[in-house]
Design a protein around this motif. Structure first.
Motif, mmCIF file in Angstrom:
data_model
loop_
_atom_site.group_PDB
_atom_site.id
_atom_site.type_symbol
_atom_site.label_atom_id
_atom_site.label_comp_id
_atom_site.label_asym_id
_atom_site.label_seq_id
_atom_site.Cartn_x
_atom_site.Cartn_y
_atom_site.Cartn_z
ATOM 1 N N UNK A 38 0.839 -1.197 0.000
ATOM 2 C CA UNK A 38 0.000 0.000 0.000
ATOM 3 C C UNK A 38 0.879 1.254 0.000
ATOM 4 N N UNK A 39 1.974 1.221 0.752
ATOM 5 C CA UNK A 39 2.894 2.359 0.755
ATOM 6 C C UNK A 39 3.497 2.584 -0.627
ATOM 7 N N UNK A 40 3.754 1.485 -1.330
ATOM 8 C CA UNK A 40 4.257 1.606 -2.697
ATOM 9 C C UNK A 40 3.223 2.269 -3.600
ATOM 10 N N UNK A 41 1.957 1.905 -3.412
ATOM 11 C CA UNK A 41 0.884 2.542 -4.189
ATOM 12 C C UNK A 41 0.777 4.025 -3.855
ATOM 13 N N UNK A 42 1.013 4.400 -2.597
ATOM 14 C CA UNK A 42 0.997 5.813 -2.202
ATOM 15 C C UNK A 42 2.120 6.570 -2.909
ATOM 16 N N UNK A 46 9.610 10.531 -4.246
ATOM 17 C CA UNK A 46 8.702 9.394 -4.403
ATOM 18 C C UNK A 46 9.390 8.216 -5.080
ATOM 19 N N UNK A 47 10.327 8.480 -6.003
ATOM 20 C CA UNK A 47 11.065 7.387 -6.631
ATOM 21 C C UNK A 47 11.945 6.657 -5.636
ATOM 22 N N UNK A 48 12.655 7.412 -4.799
ATOM 23 C CA UNK A 48 13.480 6.803 -3.760
ATOM 24 C C UNK A 48 12.614 6.055 -2.757
ATOM 25 N N UNK A 49 11.459 6.640 -2.391
ATOM 26 C CA UNK A 49 10.538 5.960 -1.484
ATOM 27 C C UNK A 49 10.051 4.637 -2.054
ATOM 28 N N UNK A 50 9.778 4.603 -3.358
ATOM 29 C CA UNK A 50 9.330 3.367 -4.000
ATOM 30 C C UNK A 50 10.404 2.289 -3.924
ATOM 31 N N UNK A 51 11.638 2.659 -4.274
ATOM 32 C CA UNK A 51 12.711 1.658 -4.292
ATOM 33 C C UNK A 51 13.032 1.148 -2.890
ATOM 34 N N UNK A 52 13.067 2.026 -1.900
ATOM 35 C CA UNK A 52 13.361 1.583 -0.533
ATOM 36 C C UNK A 52 12.203 0.748 0.012
ATOM 37 N N UNK A 53 10.966 1.075 -0.373
ATOM 38 C CA UNK A 53 9.828 0.241 0.026
ATOM 39 C C UNK A 53 9.969 -1.159 -0.549
ATOM 40 N N UNK A 54 10.342 -1.263 -1.826
ATOM 41 C CA UNK A 54 10.534 -2.575 -2.442
ATOM 42 C C UNK A 54 11.687 -3.330 -1.795
ATOM 43 N N UNK A 55 12.707 -2.597 -1.345
ATOM 44 C CA UNK A 55 13.803 -3.233 -0.616
ATOM 45 C C UNK A 55 13.307 -3.829 0.688
ATOM 46 N N UNK A 56 12.481 -3.076 1.409
ATOM 47 C CA UNK A 56 11.918 -3.579 2.668
ATOM 48 C C UNK A 56 11.010 -4.784 2.420
ATOM 49 N N UNK A 57 10.219 -4.737 1.344
ATOM 50 C CA UNK A 57 9.338 -5.862 1.013
ATOM 51 C C UNK A 57 10.160 -7.104 0.697
ATOM 52 N N UNK A 58 11.244 -6.934 -0.062
ATOM 53 C CA UNK A 58 12.077 -8.090 -0.411
ATOM 54 C C UNK A 58 12.705 -8.714 0.841
ATOM 55 N N UNK A 59 13.116 -7.871 1.795
ATOM 56 C CA UNK A 59 13.659 -8.396 3.045
ATOM 57 C C UNK A 59 12.586 -9.117 3.849
ATOM 58 N N UNK A 116 11.620 8.800 6.151
ATOM 59 C CA UNK A 116 12.731 9.626 6.624
ATOM 60 C C UNK A 116 13.939 9.496 5.691
ATOM 61 N N UNK A 117 14.208 8.277 5.231
ATOM 62 C CA UNK A 117 15.330 8.021 4.314
ATOM 63 C C UNK A 117 15.128 8.782 3.007
ATOM 64 N N UNK A 118 13.922 8.661 2.427
ATOM 65 C CA UNK A 118 13.634 9.347 1.166
ATOM 66 C C UNK A 118 13.685 10.864 1.336
ATOM 67 N N UNK A 119 13.167 11.368 2.451
ATOM 68 C CA UNK A 119 13.185 12.815 2.703
ATOM 69 C C UNK A 119 14.621 13.327 2.809
ATOM 70 N N UNK A 120 15.468 12.566 3.504
ATOM 71 C CA UNK A 120 16.865 12.994 3.681
ATOM 72 C C UNK A 120 17.570 13.116 2.339
ATOM 73 N N UNK A 121 17.525 12.063 1.518
ATOM 74 C CA UNK A 121 18.285 12.076 0.272
ATOM 75 C C UNK A 121 17.691 13.028 -0.758
ATOM 76 N N UNK A 122 16.374 13.220 -0.724
ATOM 77 C CA UNK A 122 15.771 14.169 -1.665
ATOM 78 C C UNK A 122 16.046 15.616 -1.279
ATOM 79 N N UNK A 123 16.282 15.862 0.011
ATOM 80 C CA UNK A 123 16.492 17.224 0.495
ATOM 81 C C UNK A 123 17.967 17.603 0.550
ATOM 82 N N UNK A 124 18.865 16.621 0.557
ATOM 83 C CA UNK A 124 20.308 16.894 0.594
ATOM 84 C C UNK A 124 20.756 17.885 -0.488
ATOM 85 N N UNK A 125 20.259 17.793 -1.744
ATOM 86 C CA UNK A 125 20.702 18.763 -2.760
ATOM 87 C C UNK A 125 20.453 20.216 -2.391
ATOM 88 N N UNK A 126 19.444 20.488 -1.540
ATOM 89 C CA UNK A 126 19.164 21.866 -1.148
ATOM 90 C C UNK A 126 20.157 22.388 -0.111
#
Length: 337
Positions: A76-80, A119-132, A161-171
């Motif tokens: 569901x988080x992936x769908x979000x 959202x792209x980073x959130x999707x990939x990390x969510x899939x990583x968590x699902x695979x684990x 939090x992970x996705x927010x950190x890496x997406x905001x680092x460029x700023x």
């Protein structure tokens, strides 16, 4: 000699100007008007299907939210995340393609780049968590039974939090978001790697923590799952019906997760390859007409997941109905005996 070479590299990096600084108007489309219109229609169709499909998944899941398993909560988080890409990001690019230029300026460009990366980073990390989760459920049953719903919600907090950190680092001054070479979309500023050593370090960090490491975890998890399933198929056949049904459900969730990961990686790997080449290859060596194709393919990733859910659900329903019919026949035979 080494000193002269380093001085030459430093001077070449200082002299390098990314494409968005070489032109007076970096947001003017470098494609033909006809190509922009085709891309606009393509993204419109993708956006509508993705919004409807992921919205439907979230709506149906909300009706049974108290019964969702940890892996289903992650789905569901992936769908979000996919819905966020469709609702927040795609209207910007659709309007820009139809307008034959990016019409939202630098602020809109940075917002669009941030949202897409977030959202792209959130999707990939969510899939990583699902695979684990799938790996622990199937390969380490003691750990799999320990995982509960509240662990899934803790994992969701870590993912966001992970996705927010890496997406905001460029700023924070170590990176940036910039227009694509074709002008009507924005992304992470991969071209910083051509300009400085700090830019190279930033891009390498993004590649490792937001692409290579999660992908390696996903591949490891599913390779171990495939090996485990091959060795344990005969063992499950000797268990009672309840354990067999539980095993079938776990395998259904695993198939969904595996297909989602494959679809995501197929959509994003060409874009990642072009981006890496733009960052570390010869400056401006990627043709503009070629760079737009991986971008459009990556934007279609959010559309695949609802289709995968429906296909697997239909197959699972057929298998389940077939199993029920078999059980009913067995029970009627017992009664007649």
């Amino acid at each position: 000699m080494n000193g002269m070479a380093s001085d030459h590299n430093a001077s070449s990096q200082e002299e390098y100007l990314p494409h968005y600084l070489q032109k007076e108007d970096p947001f003017a489309s470098k494609l033909s008007r006809e190509a922009d219109i085709v891309a606009g229609f393509y993204l419109t169709v993708i956006g509508i299907l993705s919004t409807l499909g992921n919205g439907y998944v979230i709506f149906m899941s909300s009706k049974r939210k108290k019964k969702l398993r940890p892996a289903e909560i992650m789905t569901v988080n992936l769908a979000v995340c996919d819905l966020g890409i469709s609702v927040v990001g795609k209207p910007f690019s659709i309007i820009s393609f139809f307008s034959h230029r990016w019409v939202f300026g630098w602020m809109g460009c940075r917002w669009y780049g941030w949202a897409g990366f977030f959202f792209g980073c959130g999707s990939l990390i969510t899939m990583t968590a699902v695979s684990l989760d799938r790996y622990l459920k199937i390969c380490h049953l003691s750990y799999g039974t320990w995982l509960k719903r509240h662990h899934a919600f803790i994992c969701l907090a870590i993912i966001w939090a992970y996705a927010t950190f890496w997406a905001t680092v460029p700023f924070a001054g170590v990176g940036n978001y910039a227009p694509e070479p074709f002008g009507t979309s924005c992304t992470l500023d991969w071209w910083l790697a051509q300009a400085s050593v700090a830019g190279q370090a930033f891009i390498l960090s993004i590649l490792f923590f937001c692409l290579l490491f999660p992908t390696a975890v996903i591949v490891f998890s599913y390779v171990k799952i495939i090996l485990k399933v091959k060795s344990s198929t005969k063992e499950v056949a000797h268990y009672d019906t309840r354990i067999q049904n539980s095993h079938i459900l776990e395998m259904k969730l695993t198939k969904v997760a595996m297909l989602i990961c494959v679809g995501f990686l197929i959509a994003w790997i060409p874009y990642a390859v072009v981006s890496v080449w733009s960052a570390f290859g010869q400056p401006d060596s990627v043709p503009i007409q070629f760079s737009v194709v991986p971008t459009l393919l990556a934007k279609s990733a959010a559309m695949y997941n609802p289709i995968i859910y429906q296909v697997i659900d239909c197959k699972f329903a057929c298998c389940r109905s077939g199993g029920l019919k078999t059980l009913q026949k067995k029970s009627s035979l017992k009664k007649s005996r």
